[in-house]
Design a protein around this motif. Structure first.
Motif, PDB file in Angstrom:
ATOM      1  N   ASN A 634       0.868  -1.150   0.070  1.00  0.00           N
ATOM      2  CA  ASN A 634       0.006  -0.065   0.086  1.00  0.00           C
ATOM      3  C   ASN A 634       0.830   1.323   0.072  1.00  0.00           C
ATOM      4  OD1 ASN A 634       0.858  -0.584   2.835  1.00  0.00           O
ATOM      5  ND2 ASN A 634      -0.643   0.991   3.391  1.00  0.00           N
ATOM      6  N   THR A 635       0.389   2.159  -0.552  1.00  0.00           N
ATOM      7  CA  THR A 635       1.179   3.592  -0.695  1.00  0.00           C
ATOM      8  C   THR A 635       0.000   4.771  -0.450  1.00  0.00           C
ATOM      9  OG1 THR A 635       0.602   3.695  -3.131  1.00  0.00           O
ATOM     10  CG2 THR A 635       2.919   2.733  -2.133  1.00  0.00           C
ATOM     11  N   SER A 636       0.413   5.922   0.096  1.00  0.00           N
ATOM     12  CA  SER A 636      -0.290   6.972   0.425  1.00  0.00           C
ATOM     13  C   SER A 636      -0.797   7.463  -0.966  1.00  0.00           C
ATOM     14  CB  SER A 636       0.035   7.875   1.527  1.00  0.00           C
ATOM     15  OG  SER A 636       0.463   7.294   2.531  1.00  0.00           O
ATOM     16  N   LEU A 637      -1.868   7.889  -0.996  1.00  0.00           N
ATOM     17  CA  LEU A 637      -2.187   8.988  -2.335  1.00  0.00           C
ATOM     18  C   LEU A 637      -1.459  10.328  -2.290  1.00  0.00           C
ATOM     19  CD1 LEU A 637      -5.938   7.979  -2.556  1.00  0.00           C
ATOM     20  CD2 LEU A 637      -4.043   6.846  -3.789  1.00  0.00           C
ATOM     21  N   LYS A 638      -1.092  10.706  -3.268  1.00  0.00           N
ATOM     22  CA  LYS A 638      -0.602  11.906  -3.351  1.00  0.00           C
ATOM     23  C   LYS A 638      -1.518  13.064  -3.649  1.00  0.00           C
ATOM     24  CE  LYS A 638       3.702  10.470  -5.463  1.00  0.00           C
ATOM     25  NZ  LYS A 638       4.653  10.359  -6.593  1.00  0.00           N
ATOM     26  N   VAL A 639      -1.363  14.164  -3.351  1.00  0.00           N
ATOM     27  CA  VAL A 639      -2.652  15.344  -3.845  1.00  0.00           C
ATOM     28  C   VAL A 639      -2.610  15.578  -5.245  1.00  0.00           C
ATOM     29  CG1 VAL A 639      -3.103  17.624  -3.313  1.00  0.00           C
ATOM     30  CG2 VAL A 639      -1.921  16.185  -1.461  1.00  0.00           C
ATOM     31  N   ALA A 640      -3.862  15.639  -5.645  1.00  0.00           N
ATOM     32  CA  ALA A 640      -4.099  15.812  -7.185  1.00  0.00           C
ATOM     33  C   ALA A 640      -3.684  17.151  -7.614  1.00  0.00           C
ATOM     34  CB  ALA A 640      -5.616  15.653  -7.420  1.00  0.00           C
ATOM     35  N   GLN A 641      -2.921  17.249  -8.935  1.00  0.00           N
ATOM     36  CA  GLN A 641      -2.423  18.505  -9.090  1.00  0.00           C
ATOM     37  C   GLN A 641      -3.004  19.041 -10.589  1.00  0.00           C
ATOM     38  OE1 GLN A 641       1.752  17.913  -9.755  1.00  0.00           O
ATOM     39  NE2 GLN A 641       2.210  17.674  -7.638  1.00  0.00           N
ATOM     40  N   PHE A 642      -3.693  18.086 -11.372  1.00  0.00           N
ATOM     41  CA  PHE A 642      -3.917  18.624 -12.962  1.00  0.00           C
ATOM     42  C   PHE A 642      -5.722  18.488 -12.924  1.00  0.00           C
ATOM     43  CE2 PHE A 642       0.240  17.084 -13.059  1.00  0.00           C
ATOM     44  CZ  PHE A 642       0.868  18.292 -13.780  1.00  0.00           C
ATOM     45  N   LEU A 643      -6.204  17.283 -12.294  1.00  0.00           N
ATOM     46  CA  LEU A 643      -7.685  17.138 -12.635  1.00  0.00           C
ATOM     47  C   LEU A 643      -8.300  17.583 -11.794  1.00  0.00           C
ATOM     48  CD1 LEU A 643      -7.203  13.356 -13.828  1.00  0.00           C
ATOM     49  CD2 LEU A 643      -6.842  15.399 -15.114  1.00  0.00           C
ATOM     50  N   THR A 644      -7.852  18.808 -10.693  1.00  0.00           N
ATOM     51  CA  THR A 644      -8.950  19.360  -9.765  1.00  0.00           C
ATOM     52  C   THR A 644      -9.987  20.287 -10.481  1.00  0.00           C
ATOM     53  OG1 THR A 644      -7.163  20.859  -9.467  1.00  0.00           O
ATOM     54  CG2 THR A 644      -7.516  18.943  -7.814  1.00  0.00           C
ATOM     55  N   VAL A 645      -9.564  20.480 -11.961  1.00  0.00           N
ATOM     56  CA  VAL A 645     -10.183  21.626 -12.406  1.00  0.00           C
ATOM     57  C   VAL A 645     -11.290  20.936 -13.462  1.00  0.00           C
ATOM     58  CG1 VAL A 645     -10.325  23.548 -14.227  1.00  0.00           C
ATOM     59  CG2 VAL A 645      -8.517  23.396 -12.327  1.00  0.00           C
ATOM     60  N   THR A 646     -12.385  21.021 -13.195  1.00  0.00           N
ATOM     61  CA  THR A 646     -13.490  20.210 -13.966  1.00  0.00           C
ATOM     62  C   THR A 646     -14.292  21.141 -14.851  1.00  0.00           C
ATOM     63  OG1 THR A 646     -13.980  19.126 -12.054  1.00  0.00           O
ATOM     64  CG2 THR A 646     -15.637  19.047 -13.811  1.00  0.00           C
ATOM     65  N   VAL A 647     -14.285  20.464 -16.096  1.00  0.00           N
ATOM     66  CA  VAL A 647     -14.642  21.155 -17.373  1.00  0.00           C
ATOM     67  C   VAL A 647     -15.599  20.289 -18.108  1.00  0.00           C
ATOM     68  CG1 VAL A 647     -14.428  22.479 -19.651  1.00  0.00           C
ATOM     69  CG2 VAL A 647     -12.847  22.546 -17.673  1.00  0.00           C
ATOM     70  N   ASP A 648     -17.070  20.409 -17.953  1.00  0.00           N
ATOM     71  CA  ASP A 648     -18.026  19.668 -18.671  1.00  0.00           C
ATOM     72  C   ASP A 648     -18.047  19.822 -19.984  1.00  0.00           C
ATOM     73  OD1 ASP A 648     -20.162  17.967 -19.386  1.00  0.00           O
ATOM     74  OD2 ASP A 648     -21.414  18.432 -17.634  1.00  0.00           O
ATOM     75  N   LEU A 649     -17.411  19.162 -20.892  1.00  0.00           N
ATOM     76  CA  LEU A 649     -17.209  19.392 -22.316  1.00  0.00           C
ATOM     77  C   LEU A 649     -18.812  19.180 -22.918  1.00  0.00           C
ATOM     78  CD1 LEU A 649     -14.016  17.835 -23.185  1.00  0.00           C
ATOM     79  CD2 LEU A 649     -14.311  20.148 -22.819  1.00  0.00           C
ATOM     80  N   GLU A 650     -19.608  18.132 -22.443  1.00  0.00           N
ATOM     81  CA  GLU A 650     -21.035  17.936 -23.170  1.00  0.00           C
ATOM     82  C   GLU A 650     -21.747  19.402 -22.904  1.00  0.00           C
ATOM     83  OE1 GLU A 650     -23.413  16.123 -25.580  1.00  0.00           O
ATOM     84  OE2 GLU A 650     -21.329  15.724 -24.965  1.00  0.00           O
ATOM     85  N   GLN A 651     -21.649  19.839 -21.539  1.00  0.00           N
ATOM     86  CA  GLN A 651     -22.562  21.039 -21.219  1.00  0.00           C
ATOM     87  C   GLN A 651     -21.977  22.184 -22.153  1.00  0.00           C
ATOM     88  OE1 GLN A 651     -22.615  22.086 -17.418  1.00  0.00           O
ATOM     89  NE2 GLN A 651     -23.966  23.630 -17.539  1.00  0.00           N
ATOM     90  N   ARG A 652     -20.655  22.023 -22.451  1.00  0.00           N
ATOM     91  CA  ARG A 652     -19.992  23.298 -23.093  1.00  0.00           C
ATOM     92  C   ARG A 652     -20.511  23.210 -24.580  1.00  0.00           C
ATOM     93  NH1 ARG A 652     -16.032  25.148 -26.486  1.00  0.00           N
ATOM     94  NH2 ARG A 652     -15.135  27.155 -25.611  1.00  0.00           N
ATOM     95  N   ARG A 653     -20.805  22.093 -25.397  1.00  0.00           N
ATOM     96  CA  ARG A 653     -21.224  21.900 -26.500  1.00  0.00           C
ATOM     97  C   ARG A 653     -22.714  22.212 -26.605  1.00  0.00           C
ATOM     98  NH1 ARG A 653     -17.574  17.298 -26.567  1.00  0.00           N
ATOM     99  NH2 ARG A 653     -19.496  16.074 -25.884  1.00  0.00           N
ATOM    100  N   HIS A 654     -23.404  21.893 -25.662  1.00  0.00           N
ATOM    101  CA  HIS A 654     -24.938  22.443 -25.556  1.00  0.00           C
ATOM    102  C   HIS A 654     -24.933  23.944 -25.527  1.00  0.00           C
ATOM    103  CE1 HIS A 654     -29.072  21.842 -24.696  1.00  0.00           C
ATOM    104  NE2 HIS A 654     -28.810  22.736 -23.678  1.00  0.00           N
ATOM    105  N   LEU A 655     -24.130  24.460 -24.716  1.00  0.00           N
ATOM    106  CA  LEU A 655     -24.248  25.996 -24.889  1.00  0.00           C
ATOM    107  C   LEU A 655     -23.949  26.355 -26.055  1.00  0.00           C
ATOM    108  CD1 LEU A 655     -22.650  26.488 -20.975  1.00  0.00           C
ATOM    109  CD2 LEU A 655     -24.988  26.892 -21.750  1.00  0.00           C
ATOM    110  N   GLU A 656     -22.813  26.001 -26.578  1.00  0.00           N
ATOM    111  CA  GLU A 656     -22.460  26.429 -28.107  1.00  0.00           C
ATOM    112  C   GLU A 656     -23.512  26.412 -29.127  1.00  0.00           C
ATOM    113  OE1 GLU A 656     -19.043  24.386 -28.866  1.00  0.00           O
ATOM    114  OE2 GLU A 656     -17.718  25.622 -27.899  1.00  0.00           O
ATOM    115  N   GLU A 657     -24.210  24.978 -29.093  1.00  0.00           N
ATOM    116  CA  GLU A 657     -25.680  24.870 -29.999  1.00  0.00           C
ATOM    117  C   GLU A 657     -26.702  26.113 -29.475  1.00  0.00           C
ATOM    118  OE1 GLU A 657     -26.555  21.067 -29.121  1.00  0.00           O
ATOM    119  OE2 GLU A 657     -24.867  20.151 -30.211  1.00  0.00           O
TER     120      GLU A 657
END
Length: 1087
Positions: A634-657
């Motif tokens: 077992n190993t301790s989990l490292k703190v997230a660095q890159f994926l903490t920012v959430t971008v809903d691409l499907e919702q963005r495509r819906h907004l563009e439509e």
């Protein structure tokens, strides 16, 4: 297993004798339960050298329960597999002969050598001695970590044991005599100095090492004496030089004293000279003071007449000033009356101007009224002419009604159109508001995406540059290309980002995902080869794994605290999700909570999952191929660095439509607005035309009535203006009468003003005459006051001079008294005592003026100051230093005699030590070189030193050469290989064998690093050397031997067996084993 040998040695203490040449193996069981050694069989004493080991007994020692070994007098080969207990025999020899536990390299406490589980252990060594064998017993107590010593069953101290062992020249701490397994590598690490010391102790005469130590001590003492002599010589020279300097100081001291005596006499005469000078100055000041006092008296008498005249003039001046003030008052009153008359005349003038201006205003008003009446009459005529010429009023009402109806209809259409425009504008505003809202949402999504891209740019600049290139060149690829995985992954919940980042490697997180191998090659060629960017690229599987179902339902795992698989925690494009499922099995890796961590043992045993995540840890599970056991890490989990920012691409495509649809509706609304505004403009034009027509008809209908009203209004205004008439002649007559009355009053005032001006002029003349008289009086007074002030100033100066002279006289008188007192104190005289004759005689030879005395004092003081640093102790110190110099000379002579004696001793001891040592090293070199020559190699041993006088730097240098193409190189831990060092070490020890005066030598597993050729050669040398007559006992320990090695009849081979099926000690019978072997040998030919 049997090996040819000349002697068989059994573990049974009652069996030890010759066996057949073909059956010579000795077997030593490593574990024995019961053995009671009583005595050993007699051995030929001529075969053993003094101090050789006759018997080794061990009880609860390392791997042994009970064991006894009886080695032979020459070469003893101890053979056995690793771990059977060969080195345990070496440890028993070392500890049994009072060796230190740390020397073995295994443990630093003797209690660790007792078999595990036992509280006591025993080692017993029997040494050969012509006067009777020496049996040394060491009992080890584990609990106390102590040893109890016995010699021939009698308790003794460890110090006595060490003395007995040393008397037999046994040195278990000398690597040249005793080389355990863990110390083999350290032999090559011995320095030249350490090797010489070990060789001296091992094979040199007993006095050789002692002579060497004496030489080192003598040399150290010699260095100390040389240093001491040098220091004392230098100190003596400094003392002599200092005394020479002090000799001059003594002479200068007396010269300085003469100058100080003269200074003292000058300082004694100086107050008397100073007193005489001040006394003469006092007499002169007193005469001047009396003369100035007389001048003061004369000046005071001369000031009395001037004071009286000044007082008389001052009374006359005051009378004139009173009369001048009276005239000034009269002039002021006359001037005020003149001013009053003048003001009245000016007011009369202003009144006349006001009357003239009022008459002028009335004349202008009358002229203006007449002009306005004329203009109004002309306008009435014009209006009457227009009224006569106007046509008769027509019937225009039907036309007006028709235009009114048309106008009403146009306004209704216009209102309807404007309503539609307002509706359209409201609809447009609503759409624009929706557009701004959707655009803001898209901007927020872009900002989040920019945050992810900024993190990518900061951490992986090359990958970021490659993303920008890809966005500008997407048309070059045939199939879909996904940007780096960290940009395309969209977490459903930010707190779960740590699981995904810890599961996917950073290289894959920044990798581009391709669906086509051709596209990936184009991308890498452009980005890696041309742009030199370090990027990663992967290919998604041809068959999509994105929707592949997990092998186990999540409902089955919820009882352990799992709430989701990794795949369900985020969204990603299908190629990315397919690659991650294929490569990282994210559809098979569950994510749990703290509840999972609490039940982790149960989870591991029951689920048999390969990877799992708890709240803060990652577990990797593997099944052992051999034991089928589950191994977890077992190993301790490292703190997230890159994926903490959430971008809903499907919702963005819906907004563009949505934005596109809103833009389309806005275009429709704008086109409708343009059409409605055109219609509204046409209706507006039509409305304006109808209004103008209606206005013209209405104006034509009301024009006559308006003209009649204007004519009536103008006639009324004429009547009003004719009523407001004014009689200008009357007004002019009244104004002229008033002006005449005012002029009469004005003439009377002018006559009065002329009389007052004459009076004022007379008063001014009188005042000026008085002022002139006053000025003359003041001038005379000023002259007298100036004379008086000059006289007073001279008087003040003279009085001040008198005061200063009197003060100076008093000061000089006091100074004379002080100087007289000081002069008597310097000469030690009382107030009524006369100056002694000796002072008067001495004073006659000295200068009589202060300047001469001060000049001579300065000169003498300067001369005395040149003799600085001198004191009355100089002579005393000079004498003491002379005595100290004499003592130092005597001490230095004694040190030089002692140094010569030490040098003589060094020369004698060096001759007794160095010559035998050179001969010994030469013998070692001869045998060492012969051994290496027999191996087609080269070796050399020499006595090495950098300075013959540094006896602590002497050492033995071993140089070897294993290849003909190389030069001789010194044996070091780094230059030669492990096998070469082992061969060199073994051959050096063999070279010492025939020269050695030690009773035995132990070498443990030195052949392990040798190649087969060198091992065979070395073994042959060991056998030939160790089996010669009159050589010391030799123990050679090895876990294996080559086949077909040569053996000697004088060798003793000891086999060490170990295992769970060993015979009990009471069943061990070497004779029965030998008979059985002979029967097997005789029956083999018949078969």
């Amino acid at each position: 297993m049997a090996t040819p040998s000349g002697k068989a040695v059994t573990p049974n203490p009652q069996v030890s004798k010759r066996s057949l040449p073909r059956d010579a193996s000795s077997e030593v069981p490593s574990k024995r339960k019961n053995s009671n050694p009583t005595s050993t069989l007699p051995r030929p004493s001529g075969l053993f050298v003094e101090g050789s080991i006759v018997r080794i007994a061990m009880e609860n020692f390392l791997t042994y329960d009970i064991c006894e070994v009886s080695p032979g007098p020459h070469l003893n080969m101890i053979i056995g597999a690793n771990g059977t207990g060969k080195s345990s025999i070496v440890c028993a020899i070392c500890l049994g002969l009072a060796g230190k536990p740390a020397f073995m390299g295994r443990a630093d406490k003797v209690g660790f050598f007792v078999k595990r589980g036992c509280s006591k252990g025993l080692v017993e060594i029997e040494l050969f001695r012509t006067s009777g064998n020496l049996v040394i017993t060491r009992e080890i107590d584990v609990i106390k970590n102590q040893s109890f010593w016995f010699i021939n069953k009698k308790p003794v101290t460890q110090k006595i044991v060490e003395e007995q062992v040393a008397a037999l020249n046994i040195q278990v701490g000398n690597l040249c005599q005793f080389l355990p397994q863990d110390k083999v590598g350290e032999f090559a690490k011995l320095s030249k100095i350490e090797l010489l010391e070990a060789t001296e102790k091992s094979i040199g005469p007993p006095e050789m090492h002692r002579y060497h130590c004496e030489l080192k001590n003598f040399r150290e003492k010699e260095k100390q004496l040389e240093t001491s002599c040098k220091e004392k010589t230098e100190y003596l020279e400094k003392m002599i030089q200092r005394n020479e300097r002090y000799k001059q100081d003594v002479e200068r001291f007396y010269e300085r004293k003469r100058h100080l005596d003269l200074i003292e006499m000058l300082e004694a005469k100086r107050p008397w000279v100073e007193y005489e000078n001040v006394r003469q100055e006092y007499e002169g000041v007193k005469l001047i003071r009396d003369r100035v006092k007389e001048e003061v008296r004369k000046l005071k008498e001369g000031q009395i007449p001037m004071t009286r005249r000044i007082e008389e003039i001052d009374r006359q001046r005051r009378t004139l000033e009173v009369r001048i003030k009276e005239k000034a008052t009269d002039i002021k009153e006359a001037s005020q009356k003149c001013k009053q008359r003048q003001d009245l005349i000016e007011r009369k003038d202003r009144h006349i101007k006001e009357l003239q201006q009022a008459l002028t205003v009335k004349q202008n008003e009358e002229h203006d009224r007449q002009r306005r009446i004329s203009n109004t009459r002309k306008m009435i005529e014009d209006l009457q002419n227009e009224l006569r010429t106007a046509e008769n009023c027509e019937n225009l009402q039907p036309q007006i009604d028709a235009i009114t109806n048309d106008l009403r209809r146009v306004q209704e259409e216009k209102a309807l159109c404007e309503g539609e425009i307002i509706d359209k504008q409201r609809e447009k505003e609503m759409l624009e508001k929706q557009k701004r809202s959707v655009s803001d949402h898209i901007v927020r999504f872009d900002n989040l995406m920019n945050q992810k891209e900024d993190k990518l740019r900061q951490r992986y600049r090359d990958t970021y540059d490659a993303v920008l290139w890809l966005r500008n060149n997407k048309d070059r690829f045939k199939q879909r290309v996904c940007e780096p995985i960290m940009l395309t992954i969209n977490m459903k919940d930010n707190k779960n980002a740590k699981y995904v980042e810890n599961h996917i490697s950073s290289n894959d997180l920044r990798a581009f995902v391709f669906e086509s191998q051709e596209d990936m090659e184009i991308f890498l060629r452009e980005v890696r080869d041309n742009k030199k960017l370090r990027v990663n690229a992967v290919i998604a599987p041809k068959i999509s794994y994105a929707d592949k179902a997990p092998s186990r339902s999540l409902n089955e795992l919820k009882q352990y605290g799992f709430f989701s698989y990794l795949r369900e925690l985020f969204d990603a494009p299908d190629p990315v999700m397919s690659y991650l499922c294929c490569q990282y099995h994210i559809h098979e890796v569950p994510v749990g909570t703290e509840r999972t961590r609490e039940r982790i043992e149960r989870v591991i045993q029951e689920t048999r999952l390969k990877q799992i995540y708890t709240a803060e840890e990652k577990y990797v599970l593997k099944t052992s191929f051999y034991s089928n056991k589950v191994i977890s890490s077992n190993t301790s989990l490292k703190v997230a660095q890159f994926l903490t920012v959430t971008v809903d691409l499907e919702q963005r495509r819906h907004l563009e439509e949505q934005l596109k649809e809103i833009n389309r509706k806005l275009e429709t609304v704008d086109s409708g607005l343009v059409a409605l505004r055109d219609t509204n403009r046409r209706l507006e034009l039509k409305d304006n035309e109808l209004r103008l027509k209606k206005k013209e008809l209405l104006e034509r209908k009301t024009k006559k009535r308006q003209l009649e009203q204007k004519i009536s209004s103008k006639l009324a205004s004429i009547r009003l203006m004719e009523q407001d008439t004014c009689n200008l002649e009357e007004e002019e007559r009244r104004a002229s009468t008033k002006i005449k009355e005012i002029n009469v009053q004005k003439a009377k005032l002018v006559t009065e003003l002329t009389g007052l001006v004459k009076i004022c002029t007379s008063l001014h003349i009188q005042k000026v005459d008085l002022i002139l008289q006053n000025t003359t009086v003041i001038s005379e007074k000023n002259k007298l006051e100036a004379d008086y002030m000059a006289s007073s100033s001279q008087l003040r100066v003279t009085e001040q001079q008198f005061i200063e002279l009197d003060d100076n006289r008093q000061r000089l008188l006091q100074k004379c008294k002080e100087l007289m007192k000081r002069a008597r104190q310097v000469c030690n005289l009382s107030a009524d005592q006369a100056v002694p004759q000796e002072f008067q005689t001495a004073f006659q030879d000295l200068p009589n003026t202060l300047d001469e005395i001060d000049a001579l004092l300065t000169e003498e003081r300067s001369r005395a100051s040149c003799f600085t640093g001198l004191s009355p102790l100089v002579v005393e110190e000079y004498t003491k230093r002379e005595i100290e110099i004499q003592q130092l000379n005597e001490e230095l002579e004694g040190k030089k005699v002692e140094l010569d004696e030490y040098r003589e001793n060094i020369s004698q001891v060096k001759e007794r030590w160095l010559n035998p040592l050179k001969e010994l090293v030469e013998k070692i070199n001869e045998k060492f070189s012969n051994f290496f020559s027999s191996m087609q190699c080269a070796g050399e041993v020499d006595l090495h030193t950098e300075n013959e006088e540094d006896y602590d730097k002497y050492g033995i240098r071993i140089r070897v050469k294993f290849r003909s193409s190389t030069q001789l190189h010194e044996l070091t831990p780094h230059h030669q290989s492990g096998g070469e060092r082992s061969v060199s070490t073994m051959l050096y020890l063999m070279a010492l064998q025939e020269l050695n005066r030690c009773p035995f030598r132990v070498v443990d597993e030195i052949n392990q690093g040798m190649d087969p050729i060198n091992e065979r050669r070395v073994f042959e040398m060991v056998v030939n050397t160790a089996c010669k007559e009159n050589t010391s006992q030799y123990f050679f320990i090895t876990p294996k031997l080559l086949q077909n090695l040569p053996y000697s009849e004088k060798m003793t081979v000891l086999f060490v067996y170990n295992g769970p099926h060993m015979l009990e000690p009471n069943r061990w019978n070497l004779k029965a084993f030998q008979r059985r072997r002979r029967r097997i040998t005789f029956t083999q030919p018949s078969q």
